[in-house]
Design a protein around this motif. Structure first.
Motif, PDB file in Angstrom:
ATOM      1  N   PRO A   1      49.608  -1.844  60.648  1.00 54.97           N
ATOM      2  CA  PRO A   1      51.182  -0.595  61.197  1.00 54.97           C
ATOM      3  C   PRO A   1      50.309   0.422  62.079  1.00 54.97           C
ATOM      4  N   ARG A   2      49.251   0.511  61.779  1.00 51.96           N
ATOM      5  CA  ARG A   2      48.514   1.555  61.848  1.00 51.96           C
ATOM      6  C   ARG A   2      47.831   1.723  63.446  1.00 51.96           C
ATOM      7  N   GLY A   3      47.259  -0.124  63.619  1.00 50.66           N
ATOM      8  CA  GLY A   3      47.580  -0.185  64.469  1.00 50.66           C
ATOM      9  C   GLY A   3      48.183  -0.912  66.018  1.00 50.66           C
ATOM     10  N   ARG A   4      49.270  -1.388  65.405  1.00 52.94           N
ATOM     11  CA  ARG A   4      50.134  -1.320  66.411  1.00 52.94           C
ATOM     12  C   ARG A   4      51.283   0.075  66.731  1.00 52.94           C
ATOM     13  N   ILE A   5      50.742   0.923  65.414  1.00 55.41           N
ATOM     14  CA  ILE A   5      51.183   2.225  66.225  1.00 55.41           C
ATOM     15  C   ILE A   5      50.530   2.622  67.197  1.00 55.41           C
ATOM     16  N   ASN A   6      48.481   2.754  66.787  1.00 54.92           N
ATOM     17  CA  ASN A   6      48.248   3.556  67.997  1.00 54.92           C
ATOM     18  C   ASN A   6      47.750   2.217  69.211  1.00 54.92           C
ATOM     19  N   LEU A   7      48.594   1.530  69.159  1.00 56.53           N
ATOM     20  CA  LEU A   7      49.306   0.663  70.523  1.00 56.53           C
ATOM     21  C   LEU A   7      50.450   1.604  71.115  1.00 56.53           C
ATOM     22  N   VAL A   8      51.249   1.637  70.729  1.00 56.76           N
ATOM     23  CA  VAL A   8      52.257   2.024  70.870  1.00 56.76           C
ATOM     24  C   VAL A   8      52.041   3.281  71.597  1.00 56.76           C
ATOM     25  N   LYS A   9      51.298   4.208  70.690  1.00 56.09           N
ATOM     26  CA  LYS A   9      50.684   5.831  71.784  1.00 56.09           C
ATOM     27  C   LYS A   9      49.946   5.534  72.141  1.00 56.09           C
ATOM     28  N   MET A  10      49.188   4.700  72.637  1.00 54.96           N
ATOM     29  CA  MET A  10      48.613   4.214  73.879  1.00 54.96           C
ATOM     30  C   MET A  10      49.522   4.323  75.398  1.00 54.96           C
ATOM     31  N   VAL A  11      49.940   3.136  74.909  1.00 49.16           N
ATOM     32  CA  VAL A  11      51.534   2.920  76.217  1.00 49.16           C
ATOM     33  C   VAL A  11      52.146   4.441  76.426  1.00 49.16           C
ATOM     34  N   GLY A  12      52.718   4.863  75.765  1.00 47.16           N
ATOM     35  CA  GLY A  12      52.994   6.550  75.810  1.00 47.16           C
ATOM     36  C   GLY A  12      52.097   7.466  75.886  1.00 47.16           C
ATOM     37  N   GLU A  13      50.858   7.311  76.477  1.00 45.07           N
ATOM     38  CA  GLU A  13      49.927   8.233  77.510  1.00 45.07           C
ATOM     39  C   GLU A  13      49.433   7.544  78.460  1.00 45.07           C
ATOM     40  N   GLY A  14      49.863   6.290  78.550  1.00 41.27           N
ATOM     41  CA  GLY A  14      49.579   5.942  80.067  1.00 41.27           C
ATOM     42  C   GLY A  14      48.319   5.301  79.670  1.00 41.27           C
ATOM     43  N   LYS A  15      47.683   5.404  78.527  1.00 40.61           N
ATOM     44  CA  LYS A  15      46.253   4.334  78.503  1.00 40.61           C
ATOM     45  C   LYS A  15      46.469   2.863  78.144  1.00 40.61           C
ATOM     46  N   ILE A  16      47.687   2.224  78.117  1.00 33.15           N
ATOM     47  CA  ILE A  16      48.010   0.810  78.388  1.00 33.15           C
ATOM     48  C   ILE A  16      48.790   0.749  79.619  1.00 33.15           C
ATOM     49  N   THR A  17      48.833  -0.125  79.970  1.00 30.20           N
ATOM     50  CA  THR A  17      49.009  -1.058  81.547  1.00 30.20           C
ATOM     51  C   THR A  17      49.983  -1.830  81.185  1.00 30.20           C
ATOM     52  N   ASP A  18      49.171  -2.535  81.056  1.00 30.11           N
ATOM     53  CA  ASP A  18      48.865  -4.095  80.546  1.00 30.11           C
ATOM     54  C   ASP A  18      49.552  -4.112  79.421  1.00 30.11           C
ATOM     55  N   LEU A  19      51.456  -4.501  79.070  1.00 31.45           N
ATOM     56  CA  LEU A  19      52.233  -4.288  77.641  1.00 31.45           C
ATOM     57  C   LEU A  19      51.796  -5.326  77.575  1.00 31.45           C
TER      58      LEU A  19
END
Length: 433
Positions: free
Chosen positions: A43-61
């Motif tokens: 759960p915390r890993g998945r939440i962190n992925l969403v967090k990185m999407v929201g911060e622009g650190k992940i662009t390849d969804l």
């Protein structure tokens, strides 16, 4: 870029990730983290992925697809979380956002549309499904198919599930289904019964036993016409707009009946009904009506505990264990009622299995679309089940029931162990089967 990032944050509900302090309390209760040992599958890993999407650190969804596809959505992490992270909302929003961006193959797209839009919401189509299962078994087709070996070649390991399908009802018997029944002796409540789609197609007999037990317990029971699928499978598949549409149809149908409670007998359906208030909270026309509906939604075990069971026959020395429905436990917070009912059966020996709150791996259609992962989780569950030396596994959800039947089959325990829905077991003890 800023505008796009803002839209992504809203779509993925980025703000809710800030409540996660990455403490790790969710890790030991997460079936996929336990099974795979990968941080991205926690759960915390998945939440962190969403967090990185929201911060622009992940662009390849696309990197989110496997972690979120493999999440069971059991929401045990919410129960364990000390800071109240709304993981269910994050999961729901992320899946919906990913589905919008995903390009399905034509066969998959057509199958999703047929099942989610045409089959599950249609009582007529679900009745046809029930009739077809009966015809398949009684006509001799089943024997011929099994003999041919074709079951081993079916996609999604569907052959494994064919062997544990419940005993189907004849169309004539299904046509005589109870739609309204008065309370035996003094009436305590009037309840509107939610039949469900898969529950009524494949487990119609359990629905009928549920109605009879409610009557025996002192309830007038009404099966509301024009009710439809709860929408859980749609929400879990990322089709959130379709889930909202079905919720509105059900609210409208049940508002026409003056009932004290809306009663269901399936943990997955019950949790969806319970969350209609959340699902429609952003709709000014429906928010209040949805909240009222959710406040009246009850699992059948809650009503039976409050009203009391009829006289039960002794089952002296029978060892019984209980496989908890994740959504009933973690969303509806219905934990002790089924156990209280079981302990009212004279003579049984109730044994709580180790890690009783851990998911069995069913999770809607998870065990079909993620078969290998589901079987890893099921095998672990069966180790704990076997340790109880129980003769009966009780469940409160159709998916759990089929999954535990499959577990019994995989372990070669058909001669010494059986899986039953709570209502089936209580009806047996009450002599109303």
């Amino acid at each position: 870029m800023e505008a796009s990032l803002k839209l992504l944050r809203e779509e993925f509900q980025y703000d809710k990730t800030n409540n996660c302090v990455q403490c790790g309390y969710c890790l030991p209760v997460c079936p996929t983290y336990t099974a795979f040992g990968k941080e991205t599958h926690s759960p915390r890993g998945r939440i962190n992925l969403v967090k990185m999407v929201g911060e622009g650190k992940i662009t390849d969804l696309s990197v989110l697809e496997e972690p979120f596809d493999l999440c069971l959505g059991c929401r045990a992490c919410e129960t364990a979380c000390p800071t109240g992270v709304e993981y269910g909302s994050l999961l729901e929003a992320t899946r919906a956002a990913l589905v919008k961006r995903k390009t399905f193959s034509i066969p998959v797209r057509l199958l999703r549309k047929a099942l989610l839009n045409k089959v599950f919401p249609s009582r007529k189509m679900m009745n046809v499904t029930g009739h077809s299962i009966w015809l398949y078994e009684k006509s001799g087709i089943q024997k011929a198919v099994r003999k041919s070996g074709i079951m081993k070649k079916l996609p999604y390991n569907l052959g494994a599930f064919e062997s544990i399908m419940p005993e189907p009802l004849a169309p004539a018997e299904r046509g005589c289904a109870l739609t309204e029944i008065k309370a035996k002796l003094k009436r305590k409540y009037t309840v509107a019964f939610f039949t469900g789609c898969i529950m009524d197609a494949m487990f119609h007999r359990i629905n009928q036993l549920s109605i009879k037990l409610l009557s025996e317990a002192g309830c007038d029971v009404v099966v509301v016409p024009k009710q439809t699928c709860c929408g859980a499978l749609h929400a879990h598949s990322g089709e959130i707009d379709e889930a909202r549409m079905l919720a509105k149809q059900n609210i409208l149908a049940f508002e026409k009946v003056d009932a004290d409670f809306v009663v269901n007998n399936a943990g997955g359906c019950g949790s969806m009904l319970y969350e209609y208030g959340h699902l429609l909270s952003g709709d000014s026309e429906w928010a209040g009506r949805a909240a009222d509906f959710s406040s009246k939604s009850k699992d059948i075990s809650q009503i039976l505990v409050e009203c009391g069971l009829p006289k039960l026959r002794a089952r002296t020395g029978e060892r019984v264990t209980y496989q908890r429905s994740c959504h009933m436990t973690n969303v509806q917070k219905v934990k002790q009622e089924p156990i209280k009912l079981l302990k009212q059966v004279p003579g049984i020996h109730f044994i709580e299995m180790n890690q009783a709150d851990m998911c069995c791996g069913s999770a809607g259609i998870y065990n079909i679309v993620n078969y290998d992962a589901s079987m890893l989780i099921l095998d672990e569950k069966m180790e704990h089940t076997k340790a109880t030396d129980a003769a009966v596994i009780i469940t409160t959800n159709p998916g759990c029931l089929l999954q535990m039947k499959l577990g019994i089959e995989r372990e070669g325990l058909k001669e010494s162990m059986r899986a039953l829905h709570l209502i089936e077991y209580l009806a047996e003890a009450a002599g109303i089967v």
